[in-house]
Enzyme design. Structure first.
Site, PDB file in Angstrom:
ATOM      1  N   CYS A 179      -3.746   2.470  -5.391  1.00 16.53           N
ATOM      2  CA  CYS A 179      -3.093   3.420  -4.488  1.00 16.53           C
ATOM      3  C   CYS A 179      -1.744   3.881  -5.025  1.00 16.53           C
ATOM      4  CB  CYS A 179      -2.930   2.801  -3.107  1.00 16.53           C
ATOM      5  SG  CYS A 179      -1.974   1.261  -3.068  1.00 16.53           S
ATOM      6  N   HIS A 190       0.850  -1.181   0.000  1.00 18.24           N
ATOM      7  CA  HIS A 190       0.000   0.000   0.000  1.00 18.24           C
ATOM      8  C   HIS A 190       0.887   1.232   0.000  1.00 18.24           C
ATOM      9  CE1 HIS A 190      -3.497   2.452   0.511  1.00 18.24           C
ATOM     10  NE2 HIS A 190      -3.024   2.982   1.620  1.00 18.24           N
TER      11      HIS A 190
END
Length: 235
Positions: free
Chosen positions: A117, A2
């Protein structure tokens, strides 16, 4: 796996985090819900979320935090305006990147790019650079991709076109493919079944920008890769 951006105000000492991610969990963005009437419902919206503070413990535990640049208040305000625009126009999450092979030379072709992301962070860095930010060239950042490898994708059409085609083989094929991924209670089991579906049948029905594509997969079929992409304005 992430990525996000953190900002610290020198004037106030306050920290902020900006993250772009799926709004209804990763699995729901990757595979649709197969409804009782046979229709497919996608819950694949993504959005930028901004909140107070930076969770140093979590970021350092699962990755790292690096200072990459300093910007003025004016530059940040321009970036903030862009962030609002981007959030209103880039609204769908896409898990997969699709390539023709696993090579790292000029023979590799990207058919479809992921929209996640990491791609938001890359867009954000480009925009910060555009408004005058200078980046530290000594910082090396890796970005995760979940790749599928396929022969040239075949465009099928949107779902309405598929249903109106009256091609029962195609319609049933798509429904049976996504039927494999409906046990939402156990994501690990779902991904295990996904691997079996990919490796055994070597086919994948891929959804991108409201259109379905048929992929004939080839080795290595699926792979998690980590790409080092230089910061804007650095070598």
């Amino acid at each position: 796996m992430h990525d996000g951006l953190g900002f610290r105000s020198k004037k106030t000492g306050l920290n902020y985090t900006m993250e772009w991610y799926e709004l209804d969990q990763l699995f729901n963005c990757t595979f649709p819900h197969l409804l009782e009437d046979g229709n497919l419902k996608w819950c694949n919206q993504g959005a930028l979320c901004v909140y107070d503070g930076i969770n140093d413990t979590v970021w350092n535990q699962y990755g790292f935090i690096k200072k990459v640049s300093e910007v003025s208040g004016s530059q940040y305000n321009q970036f903030a305006n862009w962030s609002l625009y981007d959030n209103n126009t880039a609204i769908y999450y896409e898990t997969w990147s699709i390539y023709n092979n696993n090579n790292t030379d000029n023979s590799q072709i990207m058919f479809f790019d992921s929209f996640d992301c990491a791609s938001w962070v890359l867009r954000a860095f480009d925009q910060l650079y555009a408004v005058g930010a200078k980046f530290d060239g000594n910082i090396k950042l890796n970005y995760t991709r979940l790749n599928l490898y396929s022969h040239t994708p075949l465009l099928i059409g949107n779902y309405t076109q598929i249903i109106n085609s009256k091609n029962e083989t195609l319609i049933n094929g798509i429904r049976e493919f996504y039927k494999t991924f409906q046990k939402r209670s156990d994501y690990l089991e779902q991904f295990t079944e996904a691997f079996n579906e990919i490796f055994v049948k070597k086919e994948f029905y891929f959804y991108y920008n409201d259109l379905y594509w048929y992929l004939t997969l080839k080795a290595p079929f699926i792979k998690i890769t980590y790409y080092n992409i230089p910061l804007p304005g650095t070598k």
